[in-house]
Design a protein around this motif. Structure first.
Motif, PDB file in Angstrom:
ATOM      1  N   ALA A 533       0.581  -1.051  -0.016  1.00  0.00           N
ATOM      2  CA  ALA A 533      -0.148  -0.164   0.239  1.00  0.00           C
ATOM      3  C   ALA A 533       0.576   1.067   0.151  1.00  0.00           C
ATOM      4  O   ALA A 533       1.295   1.385   1.300  1.00  0.00           O
ATOM      5  CB  ALA A 533      -0.408  -0.364   1.476  1.00  0.00           C
ATOM      6  N   VAL A 572      -6.980   0.778  -0.515  1.00  0.00           N
ATOM      7  CA  VAL A 572      -7.950  -0.081  -0.064  1.00  0.00           C
ATOM      8  C   VAL A 572      -8.998  -0.694  -1.339  1.00  0.00           C
ATOM      9  O   VAL A 572      -8.376  -2.005  -1.027  1.00  0.00           O
ATOM     10  CB  VAL A 572      -8.691   0.544   0.599  1.00  0.00           C
ATOM     11  CG1 VAL A 572      -9.910  -0.265   1.298  1.00  0.00           C
ATOM     12  CG2 VAL A 572      -7.930   1.257   1.697  1.00  0.00           C
ATOM     13  N   TRP A 575      -6.112  -3.064  -3.038  1.00  0.00           N
ATOM     14  CA  TRP A 575      -6.312  -3.976  -2.675  1.00  0.00           C
ATOM     15  C   TRP A 575      -7.375  -5.121  -2.807  1.00  0.00           C
ATOM     16  O   TRP A 575      -6.693  -6.570  -2.563  1.00  0.00           O
ATOM     17  CB  TRP A 575      -5.618  -3.863  -0.470  1.00  0.00           C
ATOM     18  CG  TRP A 575      -6.022  -5.078   0.424  1.00  0.00           C
ATOM     19  CD1 TRP A 575      -4.865  -5.832  -0.114  1.00  0.00           C
ATOM     20  CD2 TRP A 575      -7.096  -4.969   1.025  1.00  0.00           C
ATOM     21  NE1 TRP A 575      -5.207  -6.316   0.991  1.00  0.00           N
ATOM     22  CE2 TRP A 575      -6.638  -6.148   1.593  1.00  0.00           C
ATOM     23  CE3 TRP A 575      -8.127  -4.511   1.302  1.00  0.00           C
ATOM     24  CZ2 TRP A 575      -7.841  -7.077   2.711  1.00  0.00           C
ATOM     25  CZ3 TRP A 575      -9.043  -5.168   2.379  1.00  0.00           C
ATOM     26  CH2 TRP A 575      -8.559  -6.288   3.356  1.00  0.00           C
ATOM     27  N   LYS A 576      -8.537  -4.290  -1.925  1.00  0.00           N
ATOM     28  CA  LYS A 576      -9.570  -5.887  -2.870  1.00  0.00           C
ATOM     29  C   LYS A 576      -9.515  -6.116  -3.484  1.00  0.00           C
ATOM     30  O   LYS A 576      -9.829  -7.776  -3.687  1.00  0.00           O
ATOM     31  CB  LYS A 576     -10.754  -4.840  -1.929  1.00  0.00           C
ATOM     32  CG  LYS A 576     -10.941  -4.704  -0.795  1.00  0.00           C
ATOM     33  CD  LYS A 576     -12.442  -3.696  -0.776  1.00  0.00           C
ATOM     34  CE  LYS A 576     -12.113  -3.410   0.989  1.00  0.00           C
ATOM     35  NZ  LYS A 576     -13.961  -2.589   1.103  1.00  0.00           N
ATOM     36  N   VAL A 583      -0.768  -6.453   4.144  1.00  0.00           N
ATOM     37  CA  VAL A 583      -1.103  -5.249   3.587  1.00  0.00           C
ATOM     38  C   VAL A 583       0.746  -5.155   4.458  1.00  0.00           C
ATOM     39  O   VAL A 583       0.854  -4.516   5.428  1.00  0.00           O
ATOM     40  CB  VAL A 583      -1.788  -4.582   4.132  1.00  0.00           C
ATOM     41  CG1 VAL A 583      -1.821  -3.293   3.513  1.00  0.00           C
ATOM     42  CG2 VAL A 583      -3.288  -4.737   3.575  1.00  0.00           C
ATOM     43  N   PHE A 603      -7.365   0.294   6.005  1.00  0.00           N
ATOM     44  CA  PHE A 603      -7.546  -0.975   5.609  1.00  0.00           C
ATOM     45  C   PHE A 603      -8.090  -1.939   6.780  1.00  0.00           C
ATOM     46  O   PHE A 603      -8.428  -3.286   6.278  1.00  0.00           O
ATOM     47  CB  PHE A 603      -5.864  -1.489   5.583  1.00  0.00           C
ATOM     48  CG  PHE A 603      -5.658  -1.391   4.116  1.00  0.00           C
ATOM     49  CD1 PHE A 603      -5.468  -1.942   3.218  1.00  0.00           C
ATOM     50  CD2 PHE A 603      -4.819  -0.233   3.770  1.00  0.00           C
ATOM     51  CE1 PHE A 603      -4.959  -1.145   1.943  1.00  0.00           C
ATOM     52  CE2 PHE A 603      -4.101   0.685   2.341  1.00  0.00           C
ATOM     53  CZ  PHE A 603      -4.463  -0.242   1.977  1.00  0.00           C
ATOM     54  N   ARG A 604      -7.955  -1.977   7.995  1.00  0.00           N
ATOM     55  CA  ARG A 604      -8.237  -2.501   9.334  1.00  0.00           C
ATOM     56  C   ARG A 604      -9.923  -2.815   8.914  1.00  0.00           C
ATOM     57  O   ARG A 604     -10.613  -4.158   9.241  1.00  0.00           O
ATOM     58  CB  ARG A 604      -7.741  -1.531  10.629  1.00  0.00           C
ATOM     59  CG  ARG A 604      -6.305  -2.521  11.067  1.00  0.00           C
ATOM     60  CD  ARG A 604      -6.357  -3.804  10.626  1.00  0.00           C
ATOM     61  NE  ARG A 604      -5.182  -4.408  11.584  1.00  0.00           N
ATOM     62  CZ  ARG A 604      -4.867  -5.503  11.730  1.00  0.00           C
ATOM     63  NH1 ARG A 604      -4.898  -6.215  11.257  1.00  0.00           N
ATOM     64  NH2 ARG A 604      -3.215  -5.659  12.524  1.00  0.00           N
ATOM     65  N   ALA A 608      -8.475  -6.323   6.184  1.00  0.00           N
ATOM     66  CA  ALA A 608      -6.700  -6.929   6.890  1.00  0.00           C
ATOM     67  C   ALA A 608      -6.967  -7.186   7.428  1.00  0.00           C
ATOM     68  O   ALA A 608      -6.659  -7.393   8.365  1.00  0.00           O
ATOM     69  CB  ALA A 608      -6.280  -5.548   5.998  1.00  0.00           C
ATOM     70  N   VAL A 611      -0.992  -5.995   9.105  1.00  0.00           N
ATOM     71  CA  VAL A 611      -0.666  -5.133   8.491  1.00  0.00           C
ATOM     72  C   VAL A 611       0.595  -4.680   8.512  1.00  0.00           C
ATOM     73  O   VAL A 611       1.214  -4.967  10.304  1.00  0.00           O
ATOM     74  CB  VAL A 611      -2.178  -3.159   9.040  1.00  0.00           C
ATOM     75  CG1 VAL A 611      -0.611  -2.232   8.702  1.00  0.00           C
ATOM     76  CG2 VAL A 611      -3.095  -4.230   8.370  1.00  0.00           C
TER      77      VAL A 611
END
Length: 663
Positions: A533, A572, A575-576, A583, A603-604, A608, A611
Motif C-alpha cells: 500500500a 484500499v 488491495w481488495k 498489507v 485497511f483494518r 485486512a 498490516v
C-alpha cells in the motif's frame, strides 16, 4: 599511441595517515571512529585502513610460475557416466581428480559404486593413471580404496612410484562429521602406521593421512577454529606416525591438508597463508625437518545456494581466486549446481574454466605469494595464525583433538560461532545474494543429472587380513584387491574394537533457512502475496516499496500493488481487487506522519488480516500510536527477517518453515 600522463594533485601522493585520520574525523562529525572497524567471528578487529608492509617476506608456498592443480570431483554412482564425466574433465583442463566413493560421508547420497577393481577399471577406462593427481576419498575405507587403485595400476603396468596419489584418511574428521568411529584410535593408529611404511617402501611419495578443514568449516566453524582444529588433528597424526616408527624425515610428507575457500577474499588468502606459517612453526617446535605443506583448497559447500544458483558462479570465482593467490597447491571449484544435485557436464565445464581463466588468462600463478606486503592481508594472516595457535594450544592442554570431540568442547565452541552467524543471516547483516537479498521468485529451474547407482557388491568372501605392522596389512589388502575382493568384503573382514562416539558436527549451508521458506511458498497451491500500500507521490514511496518487495520475496511471498494511488480509498480498493490477506504500508517518514494512521485504520476496517509498515516508527509514542491504529509489525533493515517471514507464512497457512538439512 600518444602517451597519457596522469595528473594527480600533489596532496594525493603525499598525504600521511595523520591527514587521512583528520579527514575521517571531519566526516564522522563527532561519531566514534569505532564504527569504521569491523570484527570477525573470531573477534579479530578489521581496521578501515592499513599501511603497506614494505619489508614483509614472501611465504614459502607454491613455486612461482607453477600452476596449481585444477581438481575435479568425480562422484557419479553410475560407472559409465562417471567415466564419461572424468574424461571430459581431463580433456577440458583438469589436472587432478578426486574420486569420491559412496562410502564417503561427503558423497551426500551419491558417490562412486566402484567397490572392486573391475568396477574401478570401468570408471578409469581410457585414463592414464600417471597423468593426473588422484585424491582417494572413500571415508572409513579410504585405505582399502587405495588398494583397489594400486591393484588397477599394477594390472596396467604403472609403477607405484609413477603415481601422484593423495590419501584422505582422516578418522578424527570422521568422528567429528559422523559422531562415531568403529574402532578407537589405539586400533586405528597401527593401521595408519602400516600404510605409512607401505608407502615409504613402495616409492609412494604421498600424504597417507589428511587433516580436512571442510569438516569444521561446513559445520559452522570460524576461520581460526578451522585452522586450530586442523592443526590439532595434524599433531594427533604426527604422534600416531611417530609411534609407529615412521622416520622423522618422512613424517611431514605423509600429512596432507584441505581448507575451505569462501567469499571472504582477504580472509581466505590470509587463512591459506596462516596455515603455511603455522605448519612451519609446528615442524620447528617438533624438531622435524622443514617441508612445505601439501595444501588443497575446495570452494565452500556451506556458502552454496539452491536458490538463484547462478550466483554460485561468482562465489566460487572469488573463492578460487583467493585459494590460488593464497598459495594452494591444488584447488577444487564446486560446480554452481552442486547444492541441487549431481552437476551436469555444463556445470562441471564452467567450474573447470573458472580456474583455467584465472591461470591461463589472469596468470595468477606467475608470482609466489603476490599478497606479501599488503597491510590488510599481512595483519589478517598474523591475527589468524596467532588466534588459531592459541586455540590449538588450548585443545592440547585439554587432552588433544579426540578428547575435545568426546567431551563436546569443540562442538560447543563451533556452535557459538554458528549461532552468531545464524543471527546475522536471519537479520540479513550477513547477506546471501539471490536468497536472503535480491531474490527472483520466478527463477527457472537448473538441470542436474539423475543417477541410479550401479549394483554394489555384497560381502561374499572372507579376506585374510594381516595385523598392521610395517606394511603387512596394506600388502594383504592389495593382494585381496587383486583377487577381486570388494570394499564390503574388506569391511566385514576387519576386526572391530570398542566404538568411540561423540556429538556429530553436521554440515549445513548458510542459505538453508531462507530456502525452506521459498520451498514452502513454491509448494502452495496459489503463490502467497502481500499488497504494498504505497502512500503519497512516487518519489516518496519508491525506495521503501522496492525494499519491501525484496523483503517479502525473500520468503517467496510475491509483492502486489506498488503503484501511485490518488488517495487512501483508491489504495484500499486496489488491495481488495488483489485479494491478499497481507498489507504493507510503504512511504517516507514525512508522509507517514500525515497519512499512516488513517491508512492503517482504513485497511483494518476493510478487513485486512495483517498490516505491516516498512520503516522504523521512531519514538515510542509514535510507535504506540501506529500500533493502536493497527500496525502489527514494523519492517526495517536489521530486523529479524527470518522470524518475521516465518510468522507471515504461519499467518498465510503455510505452516512453520523449518530449515531443511542436506543429506
Amino acid at each position: 599511441m600518444a602517451e597519457f600522463e596522469l595528473d594527480l594533485p600533489p596532496e594525493f601522493l603525499t598525504a600521511s595517515r595523520e591527514d587521512w585520520q583528520a579527514a575521517v574525523e571531519r566526516a564522522l562529525k563527532g561519531a566514534s571512529f569505532e564504527r569504521l572497524r569491523s570484527h570477525t567471528y573470531d573477534g579479530l578487529v578489521i581496521e578501515p585502513l592499513y599501511g603497506r608492509e614494505r619489508d614483509a617476506p614472501a611465504l614459502k608456498a607454491r613455486q612461482a610460475g607453477l600452476p596449481w592443480r585444477v581438481v575435479q570431483r568425480v562422484d557419479h554412482p553410475e560407472s559409465g557416466e562417471a567415466n564419461a564425466l572424468l574424461l571430459q574433465d581431463l580433456e577440458g583442463g583438469a589436472t587432478g581428480i578426486e574420486l569420491v566413493f559412496s562410502s564417503s560421508a561427503r558423497a551426500r547420497g551419491c558417490g562412486l559404486s566402484a567397490d572392486n577393481v573391475e568396477r574401478l577399471d570401468k570408471v578409469l577406462d581410457g585414463v592414464l593413471l600417471d597423468l593426473a593427481e588422484f585424491r582417494i576419498d572413500a571415508g572409513y575405507e579410504t585405505t582399502a580404496a587405495l588398494a583397489l587403485f594400486l591393484a588397477l595400476a599394477e594390472r596396467r603396468g604403472v609403477a607405484p612410484s609413477a603415481l601422484k596419489l593423495v590419501g584422505t584418511s582422516d578418522y578424527v574428521g570422521k568422528l567429528a562429521l559422523t559422531g562415531v568411529l568403529r574402532n578407537p584410535p589405539s586400533v586405528l593408529r597401527p593401521r595408519l602406521g602400516d600404510l605409512g611404511h607401505f608407502a615409504r617402501g613402495h616409492g609412494l611419495d604421498m600424504p597417507v593421512v589428511h587433516c580436512d578443514g571442510r569438516v569444521w568449516h561446513d559445520g559452522g566453524a570460524s576461520k581460526a577454529q578451522e585452522l586450530a582444529y586442523v592443526f590439532a588433528t595434524a599433531i594427533h597424526y604426527l604422534r600416531d606416525l611417530d609411534a609407529c616408527g615412521i622416520a622423522a624425515e618422512d613424517l611431514a610428507g605423509m600429512i596432507g591438508f584441505t581448507l575451505a575457500a569462501d567469499t571472504d577474499q582477504v580472509g581466505t588468502i590470509a587463512k591459506a597463508r596462516a596455515a603455511r606459517r603455522m605448519w612451519a612453526r609446528l615442524l620447528e617446535a617438533s624438531n622435524l625437518p622443514q617441508r612445505p605443506m601439501h595444501l588443497h583448497m575446495q570452494t565452500s559447500w556451506r556458502m552454496m545456494s539452491r536458490r538463484d544458483p547462478w550466483v554460485n558462479l561468482l562465489r566460487t570465482t572469488i573463492a578460487s581466486f583467493s585459494a590460488g593467490i593464497g598459495g594452494a597447491d591444488s584447488v577444487t571449484a564446486l560446480p554452481f549446481s552442486s547444492a541441487l544435485g549431481l552437476p551436469d557436464a555444463f556445470a562441471r565445464r564452467i567450474a573447470r574454466n573458472t580456474q583455467s581463466i584465472l591461470l591461463e588468462e589472469s596468470n595468477l600463478h606467475r608470482v609466489c605469494d603476490p599478497s606479501a606486503g599488503s597491510g590488510a592481508i599481512e595483519a589478517r594472516t598474523s591475527d589468524l595464525a596467532e588466534a588459531a595457535w592459541r586455540l590449538m594450544q588450548d585443545i592440547e592442554r585439554g587432552g588433544g583433538i579426540v578428547e575435545a570431540l568426546r567431551s563436546g568442547k569443540a562442538q560447543g565452541a563451533i556452535g557459538e560461532v554458528r549461532d552468531a552467524r545464524a543471527r546475522d543471516i536471519a537479520t540479513r547483516r550477513y547477506r546471501i545474494t539471490g536468497t536472503s537479498a535480491f531474490p527472483d521468485i520466478h527463477e527457472k529451474p537448473v538441470s542436474v543429472l539423475a543417477a541410479r547407482p550401479d549394483d554394489v557388491s555384497e560381502a561374499g568372501q572372507h579376506v585374510e587380513l594381516r595385523a598392521p605392522g610395517k606394511g603387512e596389512l596394506m600388502r594383504a589388502l592389495l593382494d585381496a584387491a587383486r583377487k577381486g575382493a570388494s570394499l564390503a568384503d574388506i569391511l566385514v573382514s576387519r576386526k572391530r574394537g570398542e566404538a568411540v562416539t561423540a556429538e556429530a558436527i553436521l554440515p549445513h549451508r548458510d542459505a538453508e533457512p531462507f530456502e525452506a521458506l521459498r520451498d514452502a511458498a513454491d509448494e502452495a497451491k496459489v503463490r502467497p502475496a502481500v499488497f504494498l500500500a504505497t502512500l503519497g507521490r512516487l518519489s516518496e514511496f519508491t525506495a521503501r516499496a522496492t525494499w519491501a518487495k525484496n523483503f517479502f520475496e525473500v520468503g517467496g511471498i510475491e509483492a502486489q500493488g506498488s503503484e501511485q494511488y490518488d488517495d487512501i480509498a483508491a489504495a484500499v480498493a486496489a488491495w481488495k481487487a488483489a485479494g491478499s490477506p497481507l498489507v504493507c504500508l510503504c512511504s517516507s517518514d514525512r508522509t507517514y506522519e500525515t497519512l499512516a494512521e488513517e491508512a492503517v485504520k482504513a485497511f483494518r476496517e476493510a478487513g485486512a488480516g495483517k498490516v505491516y509498515m516498512a520503516g522504523r516508527p521512531g519514538e515510542s509514542e509514535r510507535r504506540k500510536a501506529l500500533s493502536n491504529a493497527g500496525v502489527e509489525t514494523f519492517l526495517y533493515e536489521g530486523c529479524d527477517a527470518l522470524a518475521l517471514l516465518r510468522a507471515a507464512h504461519e499467518h498465510l497457512g503455510l505452516g512453520p518453515a523449518a530449515s531443511r538439512k542436506d543429506a
